[in-house]
Design an enzyme around this catalytic site. Structure first.
Site, PDB file in Angstrom:
ATOM      1  N   HIS A   1       0.844  -1.196   0.000  1.00  0.00           N
ATOM      2  CA  HIS A   1       0.000   0.000   0.000  1.00  0.00           C
ATOM      3  C   HIS A   1       0.880   1.247   0.000  1.00  0.00           C
ATOM      4  CE1 HIS A   1      -3.612   2.340   0.661  1.00  0.00           C
ATOM      5  NE2 HIS A   1      -2.959   3.013   1.585  1.00  0.00           N
TER       6      HIS A   1
ATOM      7  N   GLU B   1     -10.582  -6.042   7.116  1.00  0.00           N
ATOM      8  CA  GLU B   1     -10.659  -4.581   7.095  1.00  0.00           C
ATOM      9  C   GLU B   1      -9.693  -4.039   6.051  1.00  0.00           C
ATOM     10  OE1 GLU B   1     -12.860  -2.717   8.867  1.00  0.00           O
ATOM     11  OE2 GLU B   1     -13.667  -4.646   9.532  1.00  0.00           O
TER      12      GLU B   1
ATOM     13  N   GLU C   1       8.691   0.730  -2.738  1.00  0.00           N
ATOM     14  CA  GLU C   1       7.797  -0.429  -2.857  1.00  0.00           C
ATOM     15  C   GLU C   1       8.547  -1.597  -3.478  1.00  0.00           C
ATOM     16  OE1 GLU C   1       4.012   0.277  -4.761  1.00  0.00           O
ATOM     17  OE2 GLU C   1       3.858   2.270  -3.872  1.00  0.00           O
TER      18      GLU C   1
END
Length: 193
Positions: free
Chosen positions: A111, A145, A176
């Protein structure tokens, strides 16, 4: 050396998938990328996977009546490939428990923010709008979630004067590509033993 079998989920160019594939080529890497799955037939990353001898599959989410039905089909395919770990790499779908619970503690996501900050989309724009002085990326385990599972690794980058969302995104993407293979190796070491 026994390696953990990894399925990678993509929706587009697959640059994080490419970083995982390149890292998995190392003899001492505990992960083996065995398949790449996309929900979009035009995902550019599929050609890279095929060129590297990795099985590819397109499972179009639009062909299913619900998110759960799509996730069940995706899970069926991944299990048919005997996947130990699922790595989401630019997979632009909200994943339901129908898939997550088939790979408990074995599904990763990258993310583009320092979670728990900036869950969801437009993370770079939001960080700039808030006047953040640092930003970054997070590899985490996928839970029910959104963008909320246990953190495996994070990397930080400074927010520089004059940054645009694109400039900031480019610096974050470098990180990343660095930490996702490291995080996958950590989880693969745990799973393969």
């Amino acid at each position: 050396m026994k390696k953990a079998r990894v399925g990678v989920l993509i929706s587009g160019r697959g640059s994080n998938m490419m970083a995982l594939v390149e890292a998995a080529k190392a003899a001492d890497c505990p992960a083996d990328i065995v398949c790449v799955v996309s929900n979009r037939a035009d995902a550019a990353g599929l050609a890279f996977a095929e060129a590297n001898g990795i099985a590819t599959q397109v499972i179009d989410h639009k062909a299913y009546a619900s998110r759960e039905a799509f996730d069940r089909a995706l899970g069926d395919y991944l299990q048919s490939q005997q996947v130990d770990i699922v790595a989401c790499a630019g997979f632009m779908r909200i994943i339901t428990p129908a898939l997550i619970r088939r790979f408990p503690g074995r599904m990763l996501n990258i993310h583009p923010s320092l979670l728990p900050a900036y869950k969801g989309l437009h993370t770079h724009e939001r960080a700039l709008a808030d006047g953040a002085t640092e930003h970054g990326c997070t590899v985490h385990l996928v839970t029910d979630e959104l963008d909320d599972g246990p953190i495996v690794l994070q990397a930080r980058v400074p927010v520089l004067p004059g940054d645009t969302a694109d400039k900031l995104a480019a610096r974050v993407l470098v990180e990343e590509h660095r930490i996702y293979p490291q995080a996958l190796a950590l989880v693969a070491e745990r799973v393969k033993n």
